[in-house]
Scaffold this motif. Structure first.
Motif, PDB file in Angstrom:
ATOM      1  N   TRP A 165       0.855  -1.266  -0.084  1.00  0.00           N
ATOM      2  CA  TRP A 165      -0.057  -0.040  -0.147  1.00  0.00           C
ATOM      3  C   TRP A 165       0.963   1.250   0.009  1.00  0.00           C
ATOM      4  O   TRP A 165       0.472   2.326  -0.686  1.00  0.00           O
ATOM      5  N   PHE A 166       1.921   1.186   0.591  1.00  0.00           N
ATOM      6  CA  PHE A 166       2.876   2.400   1.001  1.00  0.00           C
ATOM      7  C   PHE A 166       3.713   2.674  -0.471  1.00  0.00           C
ATOM      8  O   PHE A 166       3.731   3.788  -0.723  1.00  0.00           O
ATOM      9  N   ILE A 167       4.298   1.622  -0.859  1.00  0.00           N
ATOM     10  CA  ILE A 167       5.285   1.795  -2.119  1.00  0.00           C
ATOM     11  C   ILE A 167       4.541   2.017  -3.391  1.00  0.00           C
ATOM     12  O   ILE A 167       4.957   2.689  -4.215  1.00  0.00           O
ATOM     13  N   PHE A 168       3.412   1.619  -3.396  1.00  0.00           N
ATOM     14  CA  PHE A 168       2.452   1.726  -4.435  1.00  0.00           C
ATOM     15  C   PHE A 168       1.600   2.895  -4.537  1.00  0.00           C
ATOM     16  O   PHE A 168       0.694   3.288  -5.533  1.00  0.00           O
ATOM     17  N   ARG A 169       1.424   3.605  -3.400  1.00  0.00           N
ATOM     18  CA  ARG A 169       0.744   4.866  -3.075  1.00  0.00           C
ATOM     19  C   ARG A 169      -0.657   4.472  -3.488  1.00  0.00           C
ATOM     20  O   ARG A 169      -1.439   5.290  -3.784  1.00  0.00           O
ATOM     21  N   CYS A 170      -1.155   3.430  -2.991  1.00  0.00           N
ATOM     22  CA  CYS A 170      -2.531   2.795  -2.858  1.00  0.00           C
ATOM     23  C   CYS A 170      -3.385   3.675  -2.033  1.00  0.00           C
ATOM     24  O   CYS A 170      -4.795   3.709  -2.151  1.00  0.00           O
ATOM     25  N   THR A 176      -1.421   6.292  -7.620  1.00  0.00           N
ATOM     26  CA  THR A 176      -1.083   5.014  -7.506  1.00  0.00           C
ATOM     27  C   THR A 176      -0.096   4.767  -8.696  1.00  0.00           C
ATOM     28  O   THR A 176      -0.042   5.006  -9.826  1.00  0.00           O
ATOM     29  N   LYS A 177       1.046   4.133  -7.937  1.00  0.00           N
ATOM     30  CA  LYS A 177       2.139   3.900  -9.156  1.00  0.00           C
ATOM     31  C   LYS A 177       2.198   2.471  -9.864  1.00  0.00           C
ATOM     32  O   LYS A 177       1.575   1.615  -9.121  1.00  0.00           O
ATOM     33  N   SER A 178       2.499   2.249 -10.930  1.00  0.00           N
ATOM     34  CA  SER A 178       2.455   1.020 -11.635  1.00  0.00           C
ATOM     35  C   SER A 178       3.644   0.118 -11.410  1.00  0.00           C
ATOM     36  O   SER A 178       3.327  -1.189 -11.502  1.00  0.00           O
ATOM     37  N   PHE A 179       4.578   0.733 -11.165  1.00  0.00           N
ATOM     38  CA  PHE A 179       6.023  -0.041 -10.657  1.00  0.00           C
ATOM     39  C   PHE A 179       6.676   0.544  -9.578  1.00  0.00           C
ATOM     40  O   PHE A 179       6.672   1.686  -9.408  1.00  0.00           O
ATOM     41  N   GLU A 196       6.654  -4.531 -11.072  1.00  0.00           N
ATOM     42  CA  GLU A 196       5.232  -4.082 -11.905  1.00  0.00           C
ATOM     43  C   GLU A 196       4.152  -4.626 -10.571  1.00  0.00           C
ATOM     44  O   GLU A 196       3.880  -5.825 -10.071  1.00  0.00           O
ATOM     45  N   ARG A 197       3.368  -3.684 -10.303  1.00  0.00           N
ATOM     46  CA  ARG A 197       2.363  -3.689  -9.359  1.00  0.00           C
ATOM     47  C   ARG A 197       1.201  -4.838  -9.884  1.00  0.00           C
ATOM     48  O   ARG A 197       0.816  -5.659  -8.968  1.00  0.00           O
ATOM     49  N   GLU A 198       1.193  -4.913 -11.168  1.00  0.00           N
ATOM     50  CA  GLU A 198       0.086  -5.899 -11.551  1.00  0.00           C
ATOM     51  C   GLU A 198       0.696  -7.414 -11.689  1.00  0.00           C
ATOM     52  O   GLU A 198      -0.256  -8.308 -11.885  1.00  0.00           O
ATOM     53  N   SER A 206       5.399 -11.138  -3.749  1.00  0.00           N
ATOM     54  CA  SER A 206       6.839 -11.340  -4.357  1.00  0.00           C
ATOM     55  C   SER A 206       6.607 -11.289  -5.801  1.00  0.00           C
ATOM     56  O   SER A 206       5.612 -11.339  -6.455  1.00  0.00           O
ATOM     57  N   TRP A 207       7.855 -11.112  -6.462  1.00  0.00           N
ATOM     58  CA  TRP A 207       7.858 -11.247  -7.843  1.00  0.00           C
ATOM     59  C   TRP A 207       8.859 -12.388  -8.622  1.00  0.00           C
ATOM     60  O   TRP A 207       9.731 -12.587  -7.604  1.00  0.00           O
TER      61      TRP A 207
END
Length: 449
Positions: A165-170, A176-179, A196-198, A206-207
């Motif tokens: 929530w914090f790093i992607f500014r949800c 809201t950031k995409s990555f 990438e958030r998605e 994780s990714w």
């Protein structure tokens, strides 16, 4: 006897070579040492009188404090270390403080009302400790941190969800950031990996590394970049990250609580004061969190309000505050700018350096309360560079009300302490001698040594 006297004469002769050396004298003549208190000049434009507001809208005080101690579980070469962390979250209701202020003396039962503390424990393999065969030490450390953040702390969601929530500014759909750009992969060390958030795997937050030859798991907690200070193979040592990790966890307990309050009721966060032990900052490899914290602070101050203060209890700024205490009037703050910091507290050139430019999302100042206690505090600022160039009282949002509550929190456990930090520190302390011995015996027994 004669041999001893000859040795003493030889020692005195050796000293004389240094004392009479022209280069040594010139070097020492060019050295600078801190200025004495009577020679410190306080810029009057940085002094401001504080007027407490008539109404106190802060109803609750939340403080978070952390403590760690590193224990040797094997002292002979090669030595093995583990670090025990304990974090405490303390909630104080403002009305209890008001009641205590009206009493002629404070009883132990009054203080016990304030001791409703939540404790969180964490063990970090710190040096030459393996949990799985065939797994490199960096991965062991990364996974230990990730598992701690996976737990549900004072709520129904894990800290991992708060970090996402914090790093992607949800918190703001328009921002809201995409990555998120990771400095490098912790496995193949390819630089500038896009997370990438998605494409996140929510089962473990994780990714997979985007490099075809790697494809190994990247954990969301890798965004703290602590793994960069842990060697993968030759030097299985994570002692250098413990202080940074302690600060990160303390900060994210506060962010986690802010997120929970925003989800419960709009405007509820306004009624809380968050108190952090130490300055409001992220340093070292974790300094990339500062801009993200700044984004959250800016968002909260647009439509709501965030009351957040860092309290320093030791260090050069606290020593300096005590040094200049008599130069301030009761109820007065002194805002600290680059010029003052580098002239009187730190060594450096104020024209070429900005204090904490990569680590602070806050402005630092000294406060002399109406009962003449002295505090070194930090409050969030919108523009770090502007503040340390030319600080203004208006840069520090809601400072008068926050200081009014700091004054209510005063206590005498140690010099110029405030109640929540002092109590939290005492209740979670791991560094006193009996605690350290007990933890060492416990660790060795549990690890079969």
């Amino acid at each position: 006897m004669s041999d001893n006297k000859s040795f003493e004469r030889g020692s005195r002769i050796s000293h004389s070579y240094i004392i009479n050396d022209a280069e040594v004298k010139e070097y020492l003549n060019n050295c600078e040492i801190p200025i004495e208190a009577e020679n410190v000049d306080l810029n009057d434009s940085l002094k401001h009188n504080i007027i407490y507001p008539r109404k106190n809208t802060i109803e609750f005080i939340v403080t978070v404090d952390g403590e760690s101690t590193t224990i040797p579980v094997k002292k002979s070469f090669p030595s093995s270390l583990i670090t025990f962390f304990q974090f405490g979250s303390l909630l104080i209701q403002g009305s209890h403080l008001d009641e205590m202020e009206q009493k002629p003396f404070v009883s132990p039962s009054d203080v016990n009302q304030l001791k409703k503390i939540e404790r969180e424990k964490f063990v970090l393999p710190t040096k030459n400790v393996a949990l799985k065969k065939g797994v490199d030490f960096r991965t062991i450390v990364r996974e230990a941190i990730h598992e701690f953040f996976k737990k549900e702390h004072s709520g129904n969601t894990p800290l991992l969800a708060t970090l996402y929530w914090f790093i992607f500014r949800c918190y703001d759909k328009t921002l809201t950031k995409s990555f998120h750009e990771l400095s490098k992969c912790p496995h193949c060390e390819t630089k500038d990996i896009h997370l990438e958030r998605e494409k996140i795997d929510f089962s473990n937050y994780s990714w997979s590394c985007t490099v075809d030859k790697c494809k190994k798991e990247i954990l969301i907690t890798d965004v703290f970049r602590l793994f960069e200070k842990v060697d993968k193979h030759e030097n299985a040592d994570a002692t250098s990250i413990t202080t940074y990790l302690e600060n990160v966890v303390e900060s994210f307990f506060i962010v986690h609580t802010i997120k929970s309050l925003l989800e419960i009721e709009d405007g509820l966060v306004n009624r809380f004061l968050f108190v952090k032990d130490g300055p409001l900052s992220f340093s070292g490899e974790t300094a990339n969190m500062n801009s993200l914290m700044q984004n959250l602070i800016t968002y909260l101050n647009k439509s709501k309000r965030i009351n957040l203060v860092g309290v320093e209890n030791s260090g050069p700024f606290v020593d300096h505050a005590r040094q200049i205490k008599d130069n301030l009037d009761p109820g007065q703050v002194f805002l600290l700018n680059n010029e003052h910091i580098y002239n009187y507290i730190k060594f450096g050139n104020p024209k070429e350096q900005r204090y904490g430019s990569t680590s602070y999302y806050s402005g630092k100042f000294i406060y002399k309360s109406f009962d003449e206690r002295i505090y070194v505090l930090t409050l969030p600022v919108e523009n770090h560079n502007t503040y340390y160039d030319q600080p203004e009282l208006g840069d520090l949002n809601n400072i008068e009300e926050i200081l009014m509550n700091i004054d209510k929190l005063r206590c005498d456990i140690y010099e110029n302490a405030i109640i929540p930090v002092a109590i939290a520190n005492k209740l979670i302390s791991l560094t006193n001698h009996p605690s350290t011995d007990i933890l060492e015996r416990f660790a060795k027994k549990s690890m079969g040594r």
